[in-house]
Scaffold this active site. Structure first.
Site, short mmCIF file in Angstrom:
data_model
loop_
_atom_site.label_atom_id
_atom_site.label_comp_id
_atom_site.label_asym_id
_atom_site.label_seq_id
_atom_site.Cartn_x
_atom_site.Cartn_y
_atom_site.Cartn_z
CE1 TYR A 59 4.29 -11.74 35.08
CE2 TYR A 59 2.91 -11.16 36.95
CZ TYR A 59 3.91 -11.92 36.39
OH TYR A 59 4.54 -12.89 37.14
CE1 TYR A 123 -3.55 -11.90 32.26
CE2 TYR A 123 -5.44 -13.37 32.07
CZ TYR A 123 -4.56 -12.47 31.50
OH TYR A 123 -4.70 -12.12 30.18
CD1 TRP A 148 -8.59 -20.13 26.33
CD2 TRP A 148 -8.75 -22.04 25.19
NE1 TRP A 148 -9.23 -21.04 27.13
CE2 TRP A 148 -9.35 -22.22 26.46
CE3 TRP A 148 -8.74 -23.11 24.30
CZ2 TRP A 148 -9.92 -23.43 26.86
CZ3 TRP A 148 -9.33 -24.31 24.70
CH2 TRP A 148 -9.89 -24.46 25.96
#
Ligand SMILES: NC(=O)c1ccc[n+]([C@@H]2O[C@H](COP(=O)([O-])OP(=O)(O)OC[C@H]3O[C@@H](n4cnc5c(N)ncnc54)[C@H](OP(=O)(O)O)[C@@H]3O)[C@@H](O)[C@H]2O)c1
Length: 278
Positions: A59, A123, A148
């Site tokens: 997720y 997260y 990234w």
């Protein structure tokens, strides 16, 4: 070698499925398999009988995780444990994808694999807790931390910048967060090599070099031949639900131990833009 990829429809999953041609690869994703189901994981692993599992399912909505904590931990930590337990039972090796967001961003030199985890977001915490649990369940597993991520086949920063830049004369982008952009194709190639070498433990995999989001956006716009002005702003000016580390550059020394070097992010960006045009 037989390989099963969980999260095959995601950004990295897409690149893995396209790059991994020398082995027998099965890609699984939602809705056919949900890593939150322990039984489902056991039967998926028993049916595909892999030598390696690559767990790219997660997720990944960093801001969404702040308001949906239960889901973040259910998928990113408990789902990962389900996969590790299924792997432990059936025998394959496991490579798990983790994140630079396990760090707090207070360092000013690249993060090494042994640096202390201190995640600042939900997260990041879900990934950090997954790492700890996985190393307990399966001490020989391989944990690849990346950062990234960009590429074809999913939402990513360059894609958003190009879309916005095509419609606006100016764009404000944060200049006080520094990290390493990573092209999904280069990450996929490194993962394939790591599996072939039987890697274990934590490995940092990013493209070489670092930048701020502002510098990354300026390079994207320049290389795409757009004239949009990119203006540097602070994270405070662009407040978002999840805090991000100010500095999350990952050291490449753990990857170099496997004899693997990645291209610079500028070179990767050029290849991404070419791939996008075709
Ligand atoms: N993106 C980044 O900048 C970044 C940075 C550092 C680390 N990482 C890590 O790298 C890995 C790959 O990231 P990514 O950008 O490729 O992610 P992504 O594009 O969001 O893909 C995630 C994949 O996981 C699947 N998935 C989500 N919940 C699932 C569940 N409960 N069961 C099974 N599959 C599920 C998604 O399916 P649906 O598409 O159907 O939802 C999708 O295929 C992740 O572990 C991520 O945490 C990413």
């Amino acid at each position: 070698m037989k390989v099963t990829i969980f999260g095959a429809s995601g950004l990295l999953g897409n690149a893995l499925m396209r790059q991994w041609d020398e082995d027998e690869v099965v890609g699984l994703s939602l809705p056919e398999v949900d890593i939150r189901g322990a039984d489902q994981m056991r039967s998926a692993v028993e049916q595909t009988r892999p030598d390696w599992i690559v767990l790219a399912a997660a997720y990944t909505d960093v801001d969404g995780c702040e308001s949906n904590r239960e889901m973040a931990f259910a998928v990113n930590r408990d789902g990962a444990v389900n996969v590790a337990e299924a792997a432990k039972r059936a025998g394959p090796r496991l490579l798990f994808l983790s994140s630079d967001y396990v760090f707090d961003g207070k360092k000013t030199s690249p993060y090494e694999i042994g640096d202390a985890r201190n995640p600042q977001s939900v997260y990041g915490r879900s990934k950090a807790e997954a790492e700890v649990r996985l190393l307990e369940v399966m001490p020989q597993c391989c944990i690849v931390r990346t950062s990234w991520l960009f590429g074809i086949g999913g939402k990513c920063f360059p894609d958003t910048i190009l879309r916005l830049a095509a419609a606006r004369p100016t764009l404000d982008v944060v200049d006080d967060q520094r990290g390493c952009p990573t092209y999904s194709v280069d990450l996929a190639r490194a993962i394939i090599q790591l599996c072939h070498q039987g890697a274990s433990g934590i490995v940092h995999v990013t493209n070489a070099g670092d930048c701020s989001w502002f510098e990354f956006a300026r390079e994207i716009v320049k290389r795409a031949g757009l004239s949009t002005e990119i203006r540097p702003v602070s994270s405070q000016q662009m407040a978002r639900p999840a805090p991000r580390p100010a500095y999350s550059v990952l050291s490449s020394s753990s990857l170099e131990r496997y004899g693997i070097r990645t291209p610079t992010w500028r070179d990767a960006l050029e290849r991404y833009l070419d791939e996008r045009r075709t």
